[in-house]
Scaffold this motif. Structure first.
Motif, PDB file in Angstrom:
ATOM      1  N   ILE A 136       0.841  -1.197   0.000  1.00 57.45           N
ATOM      2  CA  ILE A 136       0.000   0.000   0.000  1.00 57.45           C
ATOM      3  C   ILE A 136       0.878   1.250   0.000  1.00 57.45           C
ATOM      4  N   LYS A 137       0.322   2.331  -0.472  1.00 56.68           N
ATOM      5  CA  LYS A 137       1.076   3.580  -0.560  1.00 56.68           C
ATOM      6  C   LYS A 137       1.264   4.182   0.841  1.00 56.68           C
ATOM      7  N   GLY A 138       2.477   4.630   1.126  1.00 53.63           N
ATOM      8  CA  GLY A 138       2.767   5.302   2.388  1.00 53.63           C
ATOM      9  C   GLY A 138       2.839   4.390   3.589  1.00 53.63           C
ATOM     10  N   LYS A 139       3.099   3.084   3.366  1.00 57.06           N
ATOM     11  CA  LYS A 139       3.099   2.160   4.498  1.00 57.06           C
ATOM     12  C   LYS A 139       4.239   2.440   5.473  1.00 57.06           C
ATOM     13  N   VAL A 140       5.347   2.989   4.999  1.00 56.78           N
ATOM     14  CA  VAL A 140       6.461   3.338   5.895  1.00 56.78           C
ATOM     15  C   VAL A 140       6.031   4.425   6.879  1.00 56.78           C
ATOM     16  N   ILE A 141       5.283   5.411   6.370  1.00 59.66           N
ATOM     17  CA  ILE A 141       4.797   6.491   7.229  1.00 59.66           C
ATOM     18  C   ILE A 141       3.830   5.939   8.276  1.00 59.66           C
ATOM     19  N   TYR A 142       2.951   5.039   7.841  1.00 59.42           N
ATOM     20  CA  TYR A 142       1.999   4.430   8.774  1.00 59.42           C
ATOM     21  C   TYR A 142       2.730   3.648   9.872  1.00 59.42           C
ATOM     22  N   ARG A 143       3.784   2.931   9.493  1.00 59.50           N
ATOM     23  CA  ARG A 143       4.554   2.168  10.476  1.00 59.50           C
ATOM     24  C   ARG A 143       5.176   3.089  11.515  1.00 59.50           C
ATOM     25  N   VAL A 144       5.709   4.212  11.049  1.00 58.59           N
ATOM     26  CA  VAL A 144       6.309   5.183  11.976  1.00 58.59           C
ATOM     27  C   VAL A 144       5.253   5.744  12.920  1.00 58.59           C
ATOM     28  N   LEU A 145       4.098   6.098  12.393  1.00 59.90           N
ATOM     29  CA  LEU A 145       3.030   6.682  13.211  1.00 59.90           C
ATOM     30  C   LEU A 145       2.531   5.700  14.264  1.00 59.90           C
ATOM     31  N   TYR A 146       2.379   4.436  13.861  1.00 62.19           N
ATOM     32  CA  TYR A 146       1.901   3.432  14.820  1.00 62.19           C
ATOM     33  C   TYR A 146       2.960   3.108  15.877  1.00 62.19           C
ATOM     34  N   PHE A 147       4.231   3.300  15.522  1.00 61.09           N
ATOM     35  CA  PHE A 147       5.302   2.980  16.483  1.00 61.09           C
ATOM     36  C   PHE A 147       5.596   4.146  17.421  1.00 61.09           C
ATOM     37  N   LEU A 148       5.155   5.354  17.101  1.00 59.44           N
ATOM     38  CA  LEU A 148       5.448   6.533  17.921  1.00 59.44           C
ATOM     39  C   LEU A 148       5.045   6.380  19.395  1.00 59.44           C
ATOM     40  N   PRO A 149       3.858   5.800  19.698  1.00 58.19           N
ATOM     41  CA  PRO A 149       3.503   5.648  21.122  1.00 58.19           C
ATOM     42  C   PRO A 149       4.518   4.846  21.931  1.00 58.19           C
ATOM     43  N   VAL A 150       5.224   3.925  21.289  1.00 57.40           N
ATOM     44  CA  VAL A 150       6.196   3.091  22.005  1.00 57.40           C
ATOM     45  C   VAL A 150       7.338   3.946  22.542  1.00 57.40           C
TER      46      VAL A 150
END
Length: 305
Positions: free
Chosen positions: A112-126
């Motif tokens: 999917i487009k922009g999946k790297v950005i999504y991964r970063v956003l989901y990992f930010l809370p950690v």
């Protein structure tokens, strides 16, 4: 036996430089060994010794009480409540975050487009500091001006007093715990998903398998070792929760979020009963040790994962 410049012992070949390198390594390890000994090993043993004493942390003398602290511990309703609350929180956060992590990882594993950005956003809370996260979520859960209740009001739903109602307080803290941990689980699941041979997917698709079938019969079964790893480590981590509860609810209301870590803090640094607090710490260590042994047993020392 000597062979040239080498020494052979029990079939293992040792080079003369081996001793020199080992000695050099030990010299460089001394600072780390001293730090670990002073700040980890010594406090652990001293805490075990304190369980046999009644001490406020300031008096020059300690009163020996034998096993009285443990007797109080095993008969206290307060401790029982704390264990139950901690278990509920740990199970909710561990398995709730695992479900969310798996769903996110499966979707981000696609092209999917922009999946790297999504991964970063989901990992930010950690990587977000827990205290900062707790303060922000405390405002979000505010019953009067909080964003959560404001969103519910748009659907004509009257939101509860999330952090001041005993029925909702533990759930509220657990939601934040899930939010904090699901990014870590997502990364682990993504790594495991990318290790599954693509030929399995191709063969299944040729037979007409849908994405749901692939998830149920290929992905989830092959992810079981990873799920076991996340379950055990999640329980161990969640069982030690303190800062989130301290910031959001301070153990209340009516001990609804009084986890063992906060109970230990209260007796040790509010009531200054260090002997009893140490016995709570030992009890926590025992529970975590059992969980670690379960992980070691089922993962065969990490080999399965």
């Amino acid at each position: 036996m000597m062979s040239g410049n080498k020494c052979i012992r029990g079939g293992i070949v040792y080079h003369p430089l081996f001793k020199k390198e080992t000695g050099t390594a030990m010299i460089f390890l001394i600072p780390a060994i001293v730090i670990i000994g002073v700040f980890n090993i010594f406090p652990a043993f001293y805490s075990l010794i304190l369980t046999f004493f009644d001490w406020n942390g300031f008096s020059p003398t300690k009163t020996f009480v034998g096993l009285r602290n443990f007797q109080t511990l095993f008969t206290s309703h307060e401790v029982l409540n704390s264990i139950v609350v901690t278990l509920i929180y740990s199970v909710a956060v561990t398995f709730g975050s695992m479900i969310m992590s798996l769903l996110i990882a499966v979707n981000l594993d696609r092209d999917i487009k922009g999946k790297v950005i999504y991964r970063v956003l989901y990992f930010l809370p950690v990587v977000t500091p827990t205290v900062a996260s707790g303060i922000v979520w405390k405002y979000l859960f505010d019953p009067t001006n909080g964003v959560v209740n404001s969103l519910l009001a748009t659907f004509s739903i009257s939101g509860p007093s999330w952090l001041s109602d005993p029925k909702w307080a533990l759930l509220s803290v657990s939601i934040v715990g899930i939010w904090k941990r699901m990014g870590f689980g997502m990364i682990i699941y993504l790594a495991a998903l990318q290790g599954i041979p693509k030929s399995l997917y191709e063969a299944a698709r040729i037979d007409g398998a849908s994405e749901g079938i692939l998830l149920r019969y290929i992905k989830i079964p092959l992810l079981l070792p990873t799920s076991l790893f996340l379950a055990i480590t999640g329980l161990i981590e969640s069982f030690q929760v303190f800062d989130l509860v301290y910031v959001m609810t301070y153990g209340g209301p009516i001990n609804a979020t009084d986890v063992m870590g906060f109970l230990l803090y209260r007796y040790g640094f509010k009531y200054f009963n260090l002997g009893y607090a140490s016995s709570i710490a030992v009890a926590m260590f025992g529970i975590l040790f059992v969980l670690s042994m379960i992980q070691w047993r089922f993962t065969k020392g990490g080999e399965v994962y």
